[in-house]
Write an enzyme that holds these catalytic residues in place. Structure first.
Site, PDB file in Angstrom:
ATOM      1  N   TYR A  62       0.817  -1.212   0.000  1.00 52.31           N
ATOM      2  CA  TYR A  62       0.000   0.000   0.000  1.00 52.31           C
ATOM      3  C   TYR A  62       0.854   1.268   0.000  1.00 52.31           C
ATOM      4  O   TYR A  62       0.366   2.356  -0.280  1.00 52.31           O
ATOM      5  CB  TYR A  62      -0.956   0.026   1.202  1.00 52.31           C
ATOM      6  CG  TYR A  62      -2.070  -1.002   1.120  1.00 52.31           C
ATOM      7  CD1 TYR A  62      -2.200  -1.852   0.017  1.00 52.31           C
ATOM      8  CD2 TYR A  62      -2.986  -1.137   2.142  1.00 52.31           C
ATOM      9  CE1 TYR A  62      -3.208  -2.793  -0.049  1.00 52.31           C
ATOM     10  CE2 TYR A  62      -4.005  -2.078   2.081  1.00 52.31           C
ATOM     11  CZ  TYR A  62      -4.105  -2.902   0.982  1.00 52.31           C
ATOM     12  OH  TYR A  62      -5.107  -3.832   0.919  1.00 52.31           O
ATOM     13  N   ASP A  82      -5.438  -6.892   5.548  1.00 55.43           N
ATOM     14  CA  ASP A  82      -6.641  -6.144   5.189  1.00 55.43           C
ATOM     15  C   ASP A  82      -7.765  -7.128   4.863  1.00 55.43           C
ATOM     16  O   ASP A  82      -8.893  -7.031   5.366  1.00 55.43           O
ATOM     17  CB  ASP A  82      -6.308  -5.268   3.965  1.00 55.43           C
ATOM     18  CG  ASP A  82      -7.378  -4.243   3.654  1.00 55.43           C
ATOM     19  OD1 ASP A  82      -8.393  -4.202   4.376  1.00 55.43           O
ATOM     20  OD2 ASP A  82      -7.211  -3.491   2.673  1.00 55.43           O
ATOM     21  N   ASP A 114     -10.975  -8.615   7.588  1.00 57.81           N
ATOM     22  CA  ASP A 114     -12.388  -8.404   7.259  1.00 57.81           C
ATOM     23  C   ASP A 114     -13.135  -9.732   7.195  1.00 57.81           C
ATOM     24  O   ASP A 114     -14.279  -9.844   7.652  1.00 57.81           O
ATOM     25  CB  ASP A 114     -12.532  -7.675   5.912  1.00 57.81           C
ATOM     26  CG  ASP A 114     -12.607  -6.166   6.105  1.00 57.81           C
ATOM     27  OD1 ASP A 114     -12.220  -5.691   7.192  1.00 57.81           O
ATOM     28  OD2 ASP A 114     -13.053  -5.470   5.180  1.00 57.81           O
ATOM     29  N   LYS A 159       3.245 -15.631   1.822  1.00 52.87           N
ATOM     30  CA  LYS A 159       3.166 -16.343   0.543  1.00 52.87           C
ATOM     31  C   LYS A 159       4.606 -16.694   0.152  1.00 52.87           C
ATOM     32  O   LYS A 159       5.090 -16.330  -0.928  1.00 52.87           O
ATOM     33  CB  LYS A 159       2.471 -15.414  -0.487  1.00 52.87           C
ATOM     34  CG  LYS A 159       2.081 -16.075  -1.777  1.00 52.87           C
ATOM     35  CD  LYS A 159       0.953 -17.070  -1.661  1.00 52.87           C
ATOM     36  CE  LYS A 159       0.695 -17.736  -3.000  1.00 52.87           C
ATOM     37  NZ  LYS A 159      -0.231 -18.885  -2.914  1.00 52.87           N
ATOM     38  N   ASP A 199      -3.314 -18.273   1.082  1.00 51.45           N
ATOM     39  CA  ASP A 199      -4.479 -18.920   0.461  1.00 51.45           C
ATOM     40  C   ASP A 199      -5.052 -19.987   1.389  1.00 51.45           C
ATOM     41  O   ASP A 199      -6.261 -20.106   1.572  1.00 51.45           O
ATOM     42  CB  ASP A 199      -4.134 -19.487  -0.929  1.00 51.45           C
ATOM     43  CG  ASP A 199      -2.772 -20.145  -0.993  1.00 51.45           C
ATOM     44  OD1 ASP A 199      -2.000 -20.045  -0.019  1.00 51.45           O
ATOM     45  OD2 ASP A 199      -2.469 -20.778  -2.015  1.00 51.45           O
TER      46      ASP A 199
END
Ligand code: NAD
Length: 361
Positions: free
Chosen positions: A140, A247, A251, A191, A223
């Site tokens: 980000y 993020d 959620d 990852k 994943d």
């Protein structure tokens, strides 16, 4: 003496922060909690009061405080303002000015609310996960970034996923510390099978682990973590991950509980200084109607006591009081189900205060 700055903000913010303030007042009156409370405008309220979503005076008060309690910011009346005047700039400004790099997002499902989840209640009832998300680095913020034209005339967009060792180490330590206050299990999500950044992330996590011999550290690919969160979420205690993965996963984890009005969060800096806030927004659709759920904000006070003010004893009491009012069957409309008693914002806050008072006698 702790200095706490209240930032009610916009929409339902003032209504829910008023209830949290009542809880702080009871702690001061009945539990010997030594704190000074101040209040300042931020977001749209900052713009209305001083022409800026983060007025200078508010920032100065924030710097002088030990902890911040934020309601929420934003509202349709501010959406046409230029970007730098918009309410969310106030939040981003506080995060960067105070270097709040560690976002703690618990996903807790009180057994009394198990029916609120879209998952089967046996899968989620009693869920208690803490997600620690890196908040000020990663893709980000990484440079270079942009949209450019290639030689063949096509445009391409690009961003950079970058983490330095020190950025990983500081979020790792926050996560290990959080695990020490809980069940002492930490799952780092990355990852590493594809990304070099994740390889380094893992190495750094492993290098910090010997400082926390009691914490069991494991690693999981993102994943798989997404799958496991909906398959068997109760396997997790603390999860730590970068900005982008955090993020998304936080959620997803929040939605496992099905009750956005119940979840608190914290954003901390290196010294444990923090901004505490409910995960939900300013809910303009119900603002001013006295029906917002104040429990996420009240539970944010509990997080503040545990993570910044070293008063886990008082945090436990608040959480027990919230459990108590749910046991009594009291529900704001967002968590109401057949057979429970619907109450408004103020009545819910009063019930928590009553429950706390009863426990002090
Ligand atoms: P929202 O979280 O405000 O609302 C989503 C839905 O949940 C709405 O139906 C709302 O009524 C309900 N809801 C939220 N909190 C509740 C509570 N405590 N009790 C009962 N119901 C509740 O998200 P949104 O509608 O996407 O955004 C509204 C505004 O909030 C926008 O301006 C957005 O930018 C802002 N926002 C602010 C923050 C923040 O301050 N941290 C976070 C998210 C969104």
């Amino acid at each position: 003496m702790h200095k706490i700055l209240l930032l009610p903000g916009d929409g339902i913010g003032p209504e829910i922060v008023a209830e949290a303030r009542k809880v702080l007042d009871v702690l001061r009156a009945d539990f010997g909690f030594d704190a000074e409370l101040e209040e300042a405008p931020v977001g749209g309220a900052g713009y209305d009061a001083a022409g800026s979503p983060l007025p200078e005076e508010t920032l100065a008060l924030a710097r002088a405080a030990d902890s911040l309690l934020l309601g929420a910011v934003g509202g349709p009346q501010y959406e046409s303002l230029p970007r730098e005047k918009r309410p969310e700039r106030g939040l981003l400004g506080l995060r960067s000015a105070l270097d709040l790099f560690a976002n703690l997002r618990p996903a807790i499902l009180y057994p009394q609310l198990a029916e609120a989840s879209t998952l089967r209640s046996d899968v989620v009832s009693g869920l208690d996960i803490m997600i620690v998300r890196e908040l000020t680095g990663g893709i980000y913020f990484g440079q270079p970034r942009g949209i450019r034209e290639r030689d063949d005339g096509q445009r391409e967009g690009f961003n950079t996923l970058v983490y330095s060792e020190s950025e990983v180490e500081r979020i790792a330590r926050v996560a290990f510390d959080a695990a020490m206050k809980r069940d002492k299990r930490l799952c780092s999500v990355d990852k590493a099978n594809v990304l070099e950044v994740s390889e380094l992330w893992r190495e750094v996590l492993e290098s910090v682990a010997p400082d926390y011999p009691e914490v069991a550290l494991s690693h999981m690919y993102v994943d798989n973590a997404a799958m496991q969160l909906v398959r068997e979420p109760k396997q997790f205690d603390v999860m730590v991950t970068g900005n982008l993965f955090g993020d998304i996963l936080s959620d997803a984890a929040a939605m496992l509980t099905g009750s956005i009005g119940m979840l608190p969060s914290a954003s901390l800096n290196r010294d444990g200084y923090g901004m505490y806030e409910p995960i939900h927004g300013s809910a303009p659709d119900i603002a001013g109607q006295g029906m917002a759920n104040p429990l996420a904000t009240i539970l944010s006070v509990a997080m503040m006591l545990r993570h910044s003010l070293d008063r886990a004893d008082l945090a436990d009491r608040i959480e027990a009081a919230v459990g108590g009012v749910l046991d009594q069957g009291l529900r704001t409309p967002d968590i109401w189900t057949e057979g429970t008693v619907e109450v408004g914002t103020v009545a819910m806050g009063d019930a928590v205060v009553e429950s706390l008072r009863a426990a002090s006698n």
